[in-house]
Design a protein around this motif. Structure first.
Motif, PDB file in Angstrom:
ATOM      1  N   TYR A  16       0.802  -1.117   0.161  1.00 28.28           N
ATOM      2  CA  TYR A  16       0.004  -0.260  -0.076  1.00 28.28           C
ATOM      3  C   TYR A  16       0.897   1.177  -0.003  1.00 28.28           C
TER       4      TYR A  16
ATOM      5  N   ILE B 158      -7.375   4.430   0.207  1.00 27.53           N
ATOM      6  CA  ILE B 158      -6.008   3.414   0.388  1.00 27.53           C
ATOM      7  C   ILE B 158      -5.895   3.403   2.007  1.00 27.53           C
TER       8      ILE B 158
ATOM      9  N   GLU C 224      -6.100  -0.325   3.426  1.00 27.49           N
ATOM     10  CA  GLU C 224      -4.805  -0.996   4.269  1.00 27.49           C
ATOM     11  C   GLU C 224      -5.063  -1.404   5.417  1.00 27.49           C
TER      12      GLU C 224
END
Length: 225
Positions: A77, A201, A205
């Motif tokens: 990530y 994200i 994550e």
């Protein structure tokens, strides 16, 4: 007799369908018997999947389906955060055809999610949407670099999609972040697009780290494939 490419393709399909669970062993002998090939062919197929990031090879333990560690997730990530944030920022000056590419990638993603939310097809479409954001940078080398991570990225997304379905998160809710990113990019609102990418994200994550930690605690079924 099957070739290494055919065996790798068959195993890849089963791994991405989550038919073979994270952490499950992939013994050369068992693979050779299952796919009517030599152990050398099985070994080459497993090495291919290792290069793609969905199989790991450990000394004295052999191959197994990747079980993401926290460090794996953070590193994967980190790459996405760097490239996609830059791609989102680039929407202000990107050619119209690349903005159209993001819009079209979202349409394909929505179609795939509505057809089968818990599927490899949905995960591939999801990855391709994010690749379309990165493509706004207009860098063939960066596009190629991200493509090298595509199978591992699809595998990570598959685990997230399975969790969405098991958590009763519907398609509309699952697509909300992507829809917001698309809208901001098409409007050339780079600040909003970048915030949307980073929020998406960060959330995913954290979810994947949670799932990976739970899988490590729970262990694998121990079946040999």
């Amino acid at each position: 007799m099957n070739s290494p490419a055919h065996v790798a393709a068959a195993l890849r399909t089963r791994i991405l369908s989550l038919e073979i669970a994270p952490g499950e062993p992939l013994r050369e002998v068992a693979v050779a018997e299952a796919y009517d090939c030599s152990r050398r062919t099985a070994r080459e197929a497993l090495l291919t999947l290792g290069h793609e990031g969905i199989v790991i090879h450990e000394r004295n333990r052999g191959a197994s389906v990747r079980r993401f560690t926290r460090l794996d997730v953070e590193d994967l990530y980190r790459v996405r955060r760097t490239l996609e944030a830059q791609g989102a920022r680039a929407c202000r000056r990107a050619p119209q055809e690349l903005l159209d590419g993001v819009r079209d990638a979202y349409s394909r993603l929505a179609d795939a999610a509505n057809a089968a939310q818990d599927s490899a097809g949905h995960a591939f479409a999801d990855m391709e949407f994010h690749a379309s954001v990165i493509a706004l940078l207009q860098s063939p080398r960066i596009n190629a670099f991200f493509a090298n991570l595509s199978v591992e990225m699809v595998y990570a997304i598959r685990l997230l999609h399975r969790d969405e379905v098991e958590s009763d998160i519907g398609v509309a809710e699952a697509l909300a972040d992507h829809r917001g990113i698309r809208d901001a990019i098409v409007a050339r609102n780079s600040a909003l697009a970048r915030r949307g990418v980073l929020a998406h994200i960060d959330e995913n994550e954290a979810r994947l780290i949670r799932l990976s930690s739970a899988a490590t605690v729970g262990g694998s079924s121990g079946r040999t494939r």
